[in-house]
Each structure stands twice: as structure tokens, then as C-alpha cells.
Design a protein around this motif. Structure first.
Motif, PDB file in Angstrom:
ATOM      1  N   LEU A   1       0.696  -1.013  -0.012  1.00 52.32           N
ATOM      2  CA  LEU A   1       0.113  -0.044  -0.072  1.00 52.32           C
ATOM      3  C   LEU A   1       0.920   1.162   0.128  1.00 52.32           C
ATOM      4  O   LEU A   1       2.054   1.349   0.628  1.00 52.32           O
ATOM      5  CB  LEU A   1      -0.743   0.053   1.329  1.00 52.32           C
ATOM      6  N   LEU A   2       0.370   2.469  -0.590  1.00 48.61           N
ATOM      7  CA  LEU A   2       0.836   3.739  -0.677  1.00 48.61           C
ATOM      8  C   LEU A   2       0.495   4.200   0.956  1.00 48.61           C
ATOM      9  O   LEU A   2      -0.334   3.980   1.579  1.00 48.61           O
ATOM     10  CB  LEU A   2       0.386   4.538  -1.550  1.00 48.61           C
ATOM     11  N   PRO A   3       1.608   5.020   1.358  1.00 42.89           N
ATOM     12  CA  PRO A   3       1.284   5.462   2.898  1.00 42.89           C
ATOM     13  C   PRO A   3       0.122   6.460   2.853  1.00 42.89           C
ATOM     14  O   PRO A   3      -0.247   7.097   1.739  1.00 42.89           O
ATOM     15  CB  PRO A   3       2.389   6.419   3.116  1.00 42.89           C
ATOM     16  N   GLY A   4      -0.900   6.230   3.856  1.00 44.97           N
ATOM     17  CA  GLY A   4      -2.054   6.974   4.203  1.00 44.97           C
ATOM     18  C   GLY A   4      -3.047   6.403   3.339  1.00 44.97           C
ATOM     19  O   GLY A   4      -4.411   6.885   3.744  1.00 44.97           O
ATOM     20  N   LEU A   5      -3.105   5.118   2.584  1.00 46.98           N
ATOM     21  CA  LEU A   5      -4.150   4.609   1.784  1.00 46.98           C
ATOM     22  C   LEU A   5      -4.681   3.446   2.596  1.00 46.98           C
ATOM     23  O   LEU A   5      -4.416   3.216   3.718  1.00 46.98           O
ATOM     24  CB  LEU A   5      -3.986   4.415   0.503  1.00 46.98           C
ATOM     25  N   ARG A   6      -5.814   2.782   2.167  1.00 50.62           N
ATOM     26  CA  ARG A   6      -6.511   1.954   3.006  1.00 50.62           C
ATOM     27  C   ARG A   6      -6.484   0.487   2.577  1.00 50.62           C
ATOM     28  O   ARG A   6      -6.406   0.129   1.284  1.00 50.62           O
ATOM     29  CB  ARG A   6      -7.924   2.483   2.828  1.00 50.62           C
ATOM     30  N   LEU A   7      -6.630  -0.097   3.640  1.00 48.80           N
ATOM     31  CA  LEU A   7      -6.874  -1.891   3.452  1.00 48.80           C
ATOM     32  C   LEU A   7      -7.994  -2.361   4.023  1.00 48.80           C
ATOM     33  O   LEU A   7      -8.640  -1.728   5.038  1.00 48.80           O
ATOM     34  CB  LEU A   7      -5.878  -2.102   4.643  1.00 48.80           C
ATOM     35  N   VAL A   8      -8.850  -2.974   3.259  1.00 52.86           N
ATOM     36  CA  VAL A   8     -10.032  -3.771   3.699  1.00 52.86           C
ATOM     37  C   VAL A   8      -9.865  -5.166   4.026  1.00 52.86           C
ATOM     38  O   VAL A   8      -9.124  -6.003   3.325  1.00 52.86           O
ATOM     39  CB  VAL A   8     -11.129  -3.509   2.803  1.00 52.86           C
ATOM     40  N   VAL A   9     -10.100  -5.887   5.193  1.00 49.53           N
ATOM     41  CA  VAL A   9     -10.157  -7.186   5.739  1.00 49.53           C
ATOM     42  C   VAL A   9     -11.164  -7.913   5.992  1.00 49.53           C
ATOM     43  O   VAL A   9     -11.865  -7.182   6.802  1.00 49.53           O
ATOM     44  CB  VAL A   9      -8.867  -7.323   6.908  1.00 49.53           C
ATOM     45  N   GLU A  10     -11.514  -8.937   5.591  1.00 48.31           N
ATOM     46  CA  GLU A  10     -12.850  -9.739   5.918  1.00 48.31           C
ATOM     47  C   GLU A  10     -12.499 -10.278   6.963  1.00 48.31           C
ATOM     48  O   GLU A  10     -11.302 -11.166   7.111  1.00 48.31           O
ATOM     49  CB  GLU A  10     -13.222 -10.682   4.673  1.00 48.31           C
ATOM     50  N   GLY A  11     -13.306 -10.419   8.088  1.00 50.08           N
ATOM     51  CA  GLY A  11     -12.946 -10.993   9.192  1.00 50.08           C
ATOM     52  C   GLY A  11     -12.418 -10.422  10.400  1.00 50.08           C
ATOM     53  O   GLY A  11     -12.137  -9.130  10.312  1.00 50.08           O
TER      54      GLY A  11
ATOM     55  N   LEU B   1      -4.699  -5.675  14.080  1.00 54.29           N
ATOM     56  CA  LEU B   1      -3.838  -5.105  12.989  1.00 54.29           C
ATOM     57  C   LEU B   1      -2.535  -4.727  13.795  1.00 54.29           C
ATOM     58  O   LEU B   1      -2.613  -4.175  14.955  1.00 54.29           O
ATOM     59  CB  LEU B   1      -4.519  -3.988  12.383  1.00 54.29           C
ATOM     60  N   PRO B   2      -1.398  -4.682  12.933  1.00 61.41           N
ATOM     61  CA  PRO B   2      -0.154  -4.001  13.553  1.00 61.41           C
ATOM     62  C   PRO B   2      -0.319  -2.571  13.840  1.00 61.41           C
ATOM     63  O   PRO B   2      -1.126  -1.858  13.288  1.00 61.41           O
ATOM     64  CB  PRO B   2       0.899  -4.515  12.771  1.00 61.41           C
ATOM     65  N   ASP B   3       0.607  -2.038  14.385  1.00 59.37           N
ATOM     66  CA  ASP B   3       0.967  -0.685  14.544  1.00 59.37           C
ATOM     67  C   ASP B   3       1.132   0.217  13.444  1.00 59.37           C
ATOM     68  O   ASP B   3       0.734   1.393  13.524  1.00 59.37           O
ATOM     69  CB  ASP B   3       2.377  -0.200  15.506  1.00 59.37           C
ATOM     70  N   THR B   4       1.558  -0.266  12.301  1.00 56.44           N
ATOM     71  CA  THR B   4       1.449   0.245  11.036  1.00 56.44           C
ATOM     72  C   THR B   4       0.077   0.640  10.297  1.00 56.44           C
ATOM     73  O   THR B   4       0.193   1.098   9.411  1.00 56.44           O
ATOM     74  CB  THR B   4       2.482  -0.257  10.192  1.00 56.44           C
ATOM     75  N   ALA B   5      -0.867   0.306  11.035  1.00 59.13           N
ATOM     76  CA  ALA B   5      -2.328   0.577  10.475  1.00 59.13           C
ATOM     77  C   ALA B   5      -3.138   1.159  11.489  1.00 59.13           C
ATOM     78  O   ALA B   5      -3.137   0.885  12.824  1.00 59.13           O
ATOM     79  CB  ALA B   5      -2.932  -0.678  10.088  1.00 59.13           C
ATOM     80  N   THR B   6      -3.912   2.109  11.163  1.00 66.41           N
ATOM     81  CA  THR B   6      -5.001   2.599  12.126  1.00 66.41           C
ATOM     82  C   THR B   6      -6.221   2.157  11.817  1.00 66.41           C
ATOM     83  O   THR B   6      -6.899   2.330  10.501  1.00 66.41           O
ATOM     84  CB  THR B   6      -5.139   4.200  12.084  1.00 66.41           C
ATOM     85  N   VAL B   7      -6.970   1.646  12.799  1.00 64.96           N
ATOM     86  CA  VAL B   7      -8.433   1.207  12.115  1.00 64.96           C
ATOM     87  C   VAL B   7      -9.392   2.392  12.041  1.00 64.96           C
ATOM     88  O   VAL B   7      -9.502   3.112  12.991  1.00 64.96           O
ATOM     89  CB  VAL B   7      -9.101   0.125  13.387  1.00 64.96           C
ATOM     90  N   LEU B   8     -10.211   2.294  10.992  1.00 59.48           N
ATOM     91  CA  LEU B   8     -11.106   3.548  10.595  1.00 59.48           C
ATOM     92  C   LEU B   8     -12.516   3.088  10.740  1.00 59.48           C
ATOM     93  O   LEU B   8     -13.147   4.036  11.482  1.00 59.48           O
ATOM     94  CB  LEU B   8     -10.863   3.909   9.200  1.00 59.48           C
ATOM     95  N   ALA B   9     -12.670   1.624  10.741  1.00 55.92           N
ATOM     96  CA  ALA B   9     -13.936   1.318  10.976  1.00 55.92           C
ATOM     97  C   ALA B   9     -14.096  -0.173  10.937  1.00 55.92           C
ATOM     98  O   ALA B   9     -13.135  -1.035  10.648  1.00 55.92           O
ATOM     99  CB  ALA B   9     -14.994   1.624   9.678  1.00 55.92           C
ATOM    100  N   ARG B  10     -14.865  -0.710  12.020  1.00 54.16           N
ATOM    101  CA  ARG B  10     -15.094  -2.314  12.086  1.00 54.16           C
ATOM    102  C   ARG B  10     -16.191  -2.560  12.125  1.00 54.16           C
ATOM    103  O   ARG B  10     -17.167  -1.916  12.804  1.00 54.16           O
ATOM    104  CB  ARG B  10     -14.182  -2.473  13.476  1.00 54.16           C
TER     105      ARG B  10
END
Ligand SMILES: [Zn+2]
Length: 205
Positions: A171-181, A185-194
């Protein structure tokens, strides 16, 4: 595979990240239908057959088009419109990666996001490559160079910690990841919605 995708592929072996050298044998427009990708670091060669790039172990025979999801893909609990919103995708250009069962939405997402190219990594059987969708098979991980793509979606069959680490790497920095389940997440990600069976997170810049 779309020719611009071959620019961001990497050799999946554990060594320094390097570009792959493309020798196209057959093209159709900007798609490479047949060819060879060579690694300048370890000399591995990977084939492009029927438009599908197979970055499995060198010498491994390419599985049929459509590939090898670990489990038969189940229809994701969201649609392409929801994915666009989760990923915060606006504007044309760039790449979005759908891994495993999430690639069931490859064609729908390409249609919903014109000008964005979709890379389906190890999609369930039956997902076809097209002008808007590239299909890439890999023995493990996401065979792309680091910090290249605008979004990554991991299907529930590809939501292990090592899959999350790979998604954050490409991923490019600042952009988003979506995970099913329900993943942590590690410290390098910020949860935006769950909720609703998915986690949406941003890569820390
Ligand atoms: Zn290599």
C-alpha cells in the motif's frame, strides 16, 4: 496482465526487492497474453500464460487461468460500491489489489471505478483477466513492490497476519486496507471502521 502491472511486480523470493524484466511473446493492445518475467537478482523466470502471470516457484507449472484460492470463494458480504467507499477511492489512475475470495468483485469494482486497474491475486476459479483486471498467481504473499497501490482488499481466505503484513507493505502510505474477518492489525495501521464482518484500516504514513 496489463503491461503497467508488470512494472510493479516483484520476484516473490526472499531477497532485495527488484523489478522483473519482461519479455513479451504475445500482446493484445496493452495486455501481455504470453511472455516471460525474469528476476535479475536470482535469475528465476516466471511465465505469463493466457494473460495470467504465474509467480509461483520457478519451474512450477502454471495452474489453469482462474487460479488457486485456498478455499472456494464465498460471495463477499459487501459489493463494489461499498468497497469504493471503504477504500475512499476517488479519481482515476493507479491500482487496487483484491486478494483471494475478495477478487470475486474484480470486474464489478473495475466497472465502478473507471480508470483504476484491478489486480486479482490468487482469485477463485472463474475470475477472468480483461483490459481492466489483471490476474496474478503467487505461491505466497503479494508479489508486488512496496508502496505501489491505492487500496488492498483481503478476502477471508487470505486474512492471516502475514497477509495483512503484505497488504500494508504494498500500500501507498495513508491509503486503505479492507480485511474480511476479525483480524488484529499491527501498529503500522490505524483502524477506521469495524463491523459487518470487515475491518477498514489506513496505513500509517
Ligand atoms: Zn528473484
Amino acid at each position: 496482465v496489463f503491461i503497467e502491472v508488470t512494472d510493479i511486480l516483484r520476484c516473490p523470493r526472499e531477497h532485495e526487492e527488484a523489478y522483473l524484466v519482461l519479455v513479451p511473446h504475445r500482446m493484445e493492445g496493452r495486455r501481455v497474453l504470453a511472455g516471460v518475467l525474469g528476476c535479475p537478482v536470482c535469475q528465476a523466470e516466471y511465465s505469463i500464460t493466457d494473460g495470467v502471470a504465474c509467480l509461483g516457484p520457478s519451474g512450477e507449472t502454471a495452474p489453469g487461468a482462474g487460479g488457486v484460492a485456498r478455499r472456494a470463494g464465498r460471495t463477499p458480504a459487501y459489493d463494489a460500491g461499498a468497497l469504493l467507499a471503504f477504500l475512499g477511492l476517488e479519481g482515476k489512475g493507479g491500482f487496487v489489489v483484491l486478494v483471494g475470495g475478495a477478487a470475486l468483485l474484480a470486474a464489478a469494482l473495475a466497472e465502478a471505478a473507471p480508470g483504476v486497474h484491478v489486480i486479482a491475486v490468487n482469485p477463485p476459479a472463474g475470475i477472468a483477466a480483461s483490459d481492466e483486471v489483471s490476474v496474478v498467481l503467487a505461491a505466497a504473499g503479494i508479489p508486488l513492490k512496496s508502496r505501489q497501490v491505492r487500496g488492498v482488499v483481503l478476502g477471508e481466505d487470505r486474512a492471516a497476519p502475514e497477509d495483512v503484513a503484505e497488504a500494508l507493505r504494498v500500500l501507498l502510505p495513508g491509503l486503505r486496507l479492507v480485511v474480511e474477518g476479525e483480524v488484529s492489525l499491527p501498529d503500522t495501521a490505524t483502524v477506521l471502521a469495524r463491523g459487518g464482518g470487515v475491518v477498514v484500516a489506513g496505513k500509517v504514513a
